[in-house]
Design a protein around this motif. Structure first.
Motif, PDB file in Angstrom:
ATOM      1  N   GLU A  91       0.885  -1.181   0.000  1.00  0.00           N
ATOM      2  CA  GLU A  91       0.000   0.000   0.000  1.00  0.00           C
ATOM      3  C   GLU A  91       0.915   1.221   0.000  1.00  0.00           C
ATOM      4  OE1 GLU A  91      -1.833   3.441   1.815  1.00  0.00           O
ATOM      5  OE2 GLU A  91      -0.538   2.169   3.012  1.00  0.00           O
ATOM      6  N   ARG A 161     -12.231   5.358  -1.295  1.00  0.00           N
ATOM      7  CA  ARG A 161     -11.863   5.433   0.125  1.00  0.00           C
ATOM      8  C   ARG A 161     -12.985   6.095   0.894  1.00  0.00           C
ATOM      9  NH1 ARG A 161      -6.291   7.503   2.977  1.00  0.00           N
ATOM     10  NH2 ARG A 161      -7.018   7.170   5.100  1.00  0.00           N
ATOM     11  N   HIS A 208     -12.314   0.981   0.307  1.00  0.00           N
ATOM     12  CA  HIS A 208     -11.182   1.100   1.233  1.00  0.00           C
ATOM     13  C   HIS A 208     -11.632   1.879   2.465  1.00  0.00           C
ATOM     14  CE1 HIS A 208      -6.952   3.091   1.954  1.00  0.00           C
ATOM     15  NE2 HIS A 208      -7.195   2.143   2.824  1.00  0.00           N
ATOM     16  N   GLN A 214      -2.608   2.132  15.658  1.00  0.00           N
ATOM     17  CA  GLN A 214      -2.225   1.744  17.012  1.00  0.00           C
ATOM     18  C   GLN A 214      -3.415   1.175  17.810  1.00  0.00           C
ATOM     19  OE1 GLN A 214       0.351   0.916  18.088  1.00  0.00           O
ATOM     20  NE2 GLN A 214       0.386   1.088  20.271  1.00  0.00           N
ATOM     21  N   GLY A 250      -5.209  -0.651   7.842  1.00  0.00           N
ATOM     22  CA  GLY A 250      -4.184  -1.187   8.735  1.00  0.00           C
ATOM     23  C   GLY A 250      -4.590  -0.910  10.168  1.00  0.00           C
ATOM     24  N   LEU A 252      -3.201  -2.138  13.095  1.00  0.00           N
ATOM     25  CA  LEU A 252      -2.901  -3.101  14.172  1.00  0.00           C
ATOM     26  C   LEU A 252      -1.730  -2.571  15.001  1.00  0.00           C
ATOM     27  CD1 LEU A 252      -4.130  -4.660  11.621  1.00  0.00           C
ATOM     28  CD2 LEU A 252      -3.292  -6.703  12.717  1.00  0.00           C
ATOM     29  N   PRO A 294      -1.524  -3.499   7.070  1.00  0.00           N
ATOM     30  CA  PRO A 294      -0.809  -3.077   8.271  1.00  0.00           C
ATOM     31  C   PRO A 294       0.615  -2.636   7.953  1.00  0.00           C
ATOM     32  CG  PRO A 294      -1.044  -5.480   8.218  1.00  0.00           C
ATOM     33  CD  PRO A 294      -1.579  -4.965   6.924  1.00  0.00           C
ATOM     34  N   GLY A 295       1.122  -1.729   8.773  1.00  0.00           N
ATOM     35  CA  GLY A 295       2.514  -1.320   8.659  1.00  0.00           C
ATOM     36  C   GLY A 295       3.220  -1.579   9.971  1.00  0.00           C
ATOM     37  N   ARG A 296       2.850  -0.774  10.978  1.00  0.00           N
ATOM     38  CA  ARG A 296       3.486  -0.813  12.291  1.00  0.00           C
ATOM     39  C   ARG A 296       3.585  -2.228  12.874  1.00  0.00           C
ATOM     40  NH1 ARG A 296       3.098   3.528  15.639  1.00  0.00           N
ATOM     41  NH2 ARG A 296       1.290   4.312  14.540  1.00  0.00           N
ATOM     42  N   TYR A 397       7.652   4.017  11.489  1.00  0.00           N
ATOM     43  CA  TYR A 397       7.453   5.468  11.693  1.00  0.00           C
ATOM     44  C   TYR A 397       8.618   6.060  12.485  1.00  0.00           C
ATOM     45  CZ  TYR A 397       2.878   4.012  10.170  1.00  0.00           C
ATOM     46  OH  TYR A 397       1.867   3.457   9.447  1.00  0.00           O
TER      47      TYR A 397
HETATM   48  C1  LIG Z   1      -4.244   4.497   4.370  1.00  0.00           C
HETATM   49  C2  LIG Z   1      -3.338   3.879   5.351  1.00  0.00           C
HETATM   50  N1  LIG Z   1      -3.180   2.552   5.334  1.00  0.00           N
HETATM   51  C3  LIG Z   1      -2.356   1.918   6.207  1.00  0.00           C
HETATM   52  C4  LIG Z   1      -1.655   2.626   7.159  1.00  0.00           C
HETATM   53  C5  LIG Z   1      -0.762   1.872   8.087  1.00  0.00           C
HETATM   54  O1  LIG Z   1      -1.193   1.989   9.381  1.00  0.00           O
HETATM   55  P1  LIG Z   1      -0.546   1.120  10.561  1.00  0.00           P
HETATM   56  O2  LIG Z   1       0.934   1.300  10.458  1.00  0.00           O
HETATM   57  O3  LIG Z   1      -1.124   1.686  11.778  1.00  0.00           O
HETATM   58  O4  LIG Z   1      -0.932  -0.295  10.326  1.00  0.00           O
HETATM   59  C6  LIG Z   1      -1.811   4.023   7.229  1.00  0.00           C
HETATM   60  C7  LIG Z   1      -1.096   4.811   8.256  1.00  0.00           C
HETATM   61  O5  LIG Z   1      -1.271   5.994   8.424  1.00  0.00           O
HETATM   62  C8  LIG Z   1      -2.669   4.671   6.297  1.00  0.00           C
HETATM   63  O6  LIG Z   1      -2.844   5.998   6.315  1.00  0.00           O
END
Ligand SMILES: Cc1ncc(COP(=O)(O)O)c(C=O)c1O
Length: 441
Positions: A91, A161, A208, A214, A250, A252, A294-296, A397
């Motif tokens: 993403e 979105r 979306h 968090q 995301g 998580l 998810p990213g974090r 981050y």
């Molecule tokens: C559109 C979108 N997707 C995914 C994420 C990833 O979020 P996270 O790292 O909290 O999973 C973000 C973070 O700002 C976002 O803006």
């Protein structure tokens, strides 16, 4: 407080790292040796942790959703490559992230592009090179993308979105459920669908929703995901045709602070089982592929930030440990990225981990501002110049979300540890120039 932070740090160390001869090891390697080899400040990422977290999340999802890693959490090219090799999509939120994703080997159809301010150049780039979905976020963007797609002679594959209504919220940093530049307010869906329906160069194939980051409570996530399923049912019913994808966002979370409890994957698994049942019962959702981004959660615990002590002093009763690292590399740990109340990240020394004689101190960086504080109430063994301070939970981050240009200190190296080998995946430099090109003699 320092005691609670220390407890979280030791829990995280026993979960993800190892302690050999009283010193911290990551990916089986000594943090002290790595700091000597690559210099400090330094980011270290353990590819093994990244893969393990991805595998555990996949197993908890049990096929409910495909995973697209959110590049903004950590856009290092080699980290992206690692995720792509493990089969995730990506993403992205900018044209530059698109180029990174492609350079990391991600097939274009496995990339989703969201963001409230996509430029013409970015949209033209992804239209020309191909992309899974462009997530449109405003009426203005619908109109502009329609024109750009015609000019490119392409049909743009879009996702819508949606900024979900307030009742479907949760999470520490809310991105939806209130006025926001992200996505269309859920209440306006009928007008949005009408606007898209009039533009033949736009093919609406997905939805979306991203509600907040968090989130540590599995029930809150499940509530948001259930709401996403509900919105999808309504949109499909209104369109009278199926949609291809539903991106549930995301968000998580991972534990950073003393009272945080890790997201329980077992509980999430139970909720997901119920959601899968609901999907199976819904004719509107048949054949729709569900995605989370998810990213974090995936990369945060895999990274640590290592700084070395430059100096120490006592001022009016407070001991300051002054390091070469700080908010210019790790704004989030300094409490200046989205926190209302500044709390300490889990911080530890790299050596003397079992020391019983500890000093309460503030860990600060080299910048000329009190904002440059990595820890306010940290219990550390006696630290001397050259000793190492380690900030845990630093994979997401961190560097790319920090003001690296402030005071022009060098940016740190990033090193990936994988199967017993350490590899520099980003060289140290300044925010604008490689270090080797600076006239430092
Ligand atoms: C559109 C979108 N997707 C995914 C994420 C990833 O979020 P996270 O790292 O909290 O999973 C973000 C973070 O700002 C976002 O803006």
């Amino acid at each position: 407080m320092a005691e609670a932070v220390r407890k979280l740090a030791s829990e995280l160390i026993s979960e993800n790292f190892s302690v050999i001869s009283d010193t911290l090891h990551i990916g089986g390697m000594s943090v002290e040796d790595l700091a000597r080899r690559f210099g400090t400040p330094l980011f270290l990422y353990d590819a093994g942790i990244l893969r393990a977290r991805l595998a555990e999340l996949r197993s908890a999802l049990g096929g409910f959703a495909d995973i697209f890693y959110s590049v903004k959490a950590n856009p290092n090219q080699e980290i992206l490559r690692c995720f792509v090799q493990e089969g995730t999509g990506l993403e992205i939120a900018s044209g530059a992230e698109y180029l990174r994703a492609r350079a990391a080997g991600c097939p274009s159809e496995r990339i989703f592009f969201a963001g409230p301010a996509k430029s013409d150049a970015e949209l033209q780039l992804v239209l020309a090179e191909g992309i899974g979905e462009i997530h449109v976020e405003s009426f203005e963007e619908i109109e502009r993308l329609d024109i750009l797609a015609r000019m490119a002679g392409r049909r743009a594959h879009i996702g819508l979105r949606i900024n979900p209504e307030a009742s479907a919220q949760g999470g520490a940093m809310r991105m939806g459920g209130r006025a926001a530049p992200f996505g269309f307010d859920e209440e306006t869906l009928p007008e949005v669908l009408e606007a898209i329906g009039k533009r033949s160069s736009l093919l609406l194939q997905g939805l979306h929703l991203y509600s907040g980051t968090q989130i540590l409570d599995a029930g809150t996530l499940a509530k948001q995901w259930r709401h996403g399923l509900d919105v999808a049912r309504r949109v499909v019913a209104s369109l009278g045709r199926p949609l291809q994808t539903l991106d549930l966002g995301g968000g998580l979370g991972i534990p950073y602070f003393s009272n945080d409890r890790a997201l329980c994957l077992e509980t999430l698994k139970d909720h997901v089982a119920q959601l899968r049942h609901e999907v199976a019962q819904s004719s509107e959702l048949t054949g729709m592929s569900i995605v989370i981004e998810p990213g974090r959660y995936l990369i945060g615990p895999a990274g640590i930030y290592v700084c070395s002590v430059q100096s120490w002093k006592i001022s009016r009763g407070t001991t300051f440990v002054v390091t070469d690292g700080g908010m210019h590399h790790h704004l989030a740990a300094s409490g200046n990225l989205g926190q209302f109340v500044k709390r300490d990240y889990p911080i530890t020394s790299a050596a003397n981990l079992s020391a019983s004689e500890l000093t309460q101190c503030s860990v600060v960086g080299p910048l000329c501002t009190p904002l440059d504080t990595l820890g306010r109430d940290v219990a550390l063994p006696k630290m001397r110049r050259g000793d190492l301070v380690v900030v845990l939970q630093s994979g997401a981050y961190a560097l790319s979300a920090s003001p690296t240009g402030f005071l022009s200190h060098p940016t740190p190296a990033e090193v990936m540890l994988d199967q017993g080998a350490a590899r520099e995946i980003r060289s140290p430099g300044t925010f604008s120039q490689p270090l080797s090109q600076l006239p430092l003699g």
